[in-house]
Write an enzyme that holds these catalytic residues in place. Sequence first.
Site, PDB file in Angstrom:
ATOM      1  N   THR B  22       0.857  -1.177   0.000  1.00 21.33           N
ATOM      2  CA  THR B  22       0.000   0.000   0.000  1.00 21.33           C
ATOM      3  C   THR B  22       0.897   1.231   0.000  1.00 21.33           C
ATOM      4  OG1 THR B  22      -2.000   0.989   0.942  1.00 21.33           O
ATOM      5  CG2 THR B  22      -0.384   0.186   2.522  1.00 21.33           C
ATOM      6  N   CYS B  28      -3.089   7.556   8.020  1.00 21.61           N
ATOM      7  CA  CYS B  28      -3.689   6.221   7.978  1.00 21.61           C
ATOM      8  C   CYS B  28      -2.693   5.201   8.537  1.00 21.61           C
ATOM      9  CB  CYS B  28      -4.015   5.837   6.543  1.00 21.61           C
ATOM     10  SG  CYS B  28      -5.161   6.949   5.721  1.00 21.61           S
ATOM     11  N   HIS B  45      -5.444  -0.962   4.899  1.00 26.15           N
ATOM     12  CA  HIS B  45      -5.044   0.453   4.933  1.00 26.15           C
ATOM     13  C   HIS B  45      -6.228   1.218   5.539  1.00 26.15           C
ATOM     14  CE1 HIS B  45      -3.224   4.036   2.452  1.00 26.15           C
ATOM     15  NE2 HIS B  45      -3.951   4.507   3.442  1.00 26.15           N
TER      16      HIS B  45
END
Lengths: 204, 160
Positions: B22, B28, B45
């Site tokens: 990711t 995040c 994620h």
Amino acid sequence: MDINNLNIMLLDVLKEIGNIGSGNAATALSSIINKKIDMNVPQVKILDFDEVANVLGGAEKPVAGIYFEMNGDIKGNIMFILDIDSARCLLNLLFKNNNESREFTDMDMSALSEVGNILAASYINSLSMLSNMVLKISVPSIAIDMAGAILSVPAIQFGYISDKVLFIETQFKEGNNLVTGNLFLIPELDSFETMLKKLGVVEI
Amino acid sequence: MKVVKVGMADLAVSKSPCIITTLGLGSCVGIALYDRINKIGGLAHIMLPSSLDIKNNSNKAKFADTAIEILIDKMIKIGANKNNIVAKLAGGSQMFKFSTQNEMLRIGDRNVIASKKKLKEYGIPIVAEDTGGNYGRTIELNCEDGTLMVRTIGRGCKYI
């Protein structure tokens, strides 16, 4: 109200606000560097967040992000994003040099924050004028990092409302130098409704 | 090797040989789960700590609480054993500094805390983490051996 289904008329209104705001910003920039600055009519779009990263060249692409809190009749945030080439180009114009691989110094960061400040304030002033709302923005905060990481900040704020974002792209031109700036307006949910009402786009 | 990309508010699981990645984690958090015996990995994620805080919560991969639950289920479905699963965390930074007391700007911290709390509830040990700071991260989970590569701009690359 569902902001995923905003109508064409709203986009037109937002485009006009963007146009006036960018025009004021171009004038301000022009007087700072004492050169003529042209601008293109802003693109206004409502995008999915994944698309936003693509517009900026991918989630890992380094960008400069300048972030503001917005207060007054509506609350929310504003994010101004420049790709690294545009940031360098802008700094070269401001400092009248030509350093294509410049590392970003504290002075550079401060200068970029100030340009972001001028653009965001111009935009907010035009929004304020056209909607008759009282609007203020905070001091700028800047970060240079991966587009995805920078975007995660407004994405998370927008995550409370939807997976879409209001995106305004403006290009400034001085001679052959092209600076592309992207502005994101992120009102809180209640504020979004207030804004639409004040702009006369929806009747609530 | 097969590379599976996980977008923002998204998750994926896979068997070895595979890399799950990711890009551009900021506030995040990337939650990487791994079963070393069966060589099965999972990566989420997440954007927000809790699906209970907001109304618009249909995307389960967006929240620490619901994403972890789904990730474990999906891993078990393709042959993982819950007792083997360990976790690695990355991300949760604060990208912008502000003097004002805006809770949203501390979201990175809150995402990390929520992820740890949920993993503890499931009895999954956290064996490594690279969280906090004020910079972005790209991560890659190698399902062959469970190493998590963390790449940054200007701070290099490391394996945890």
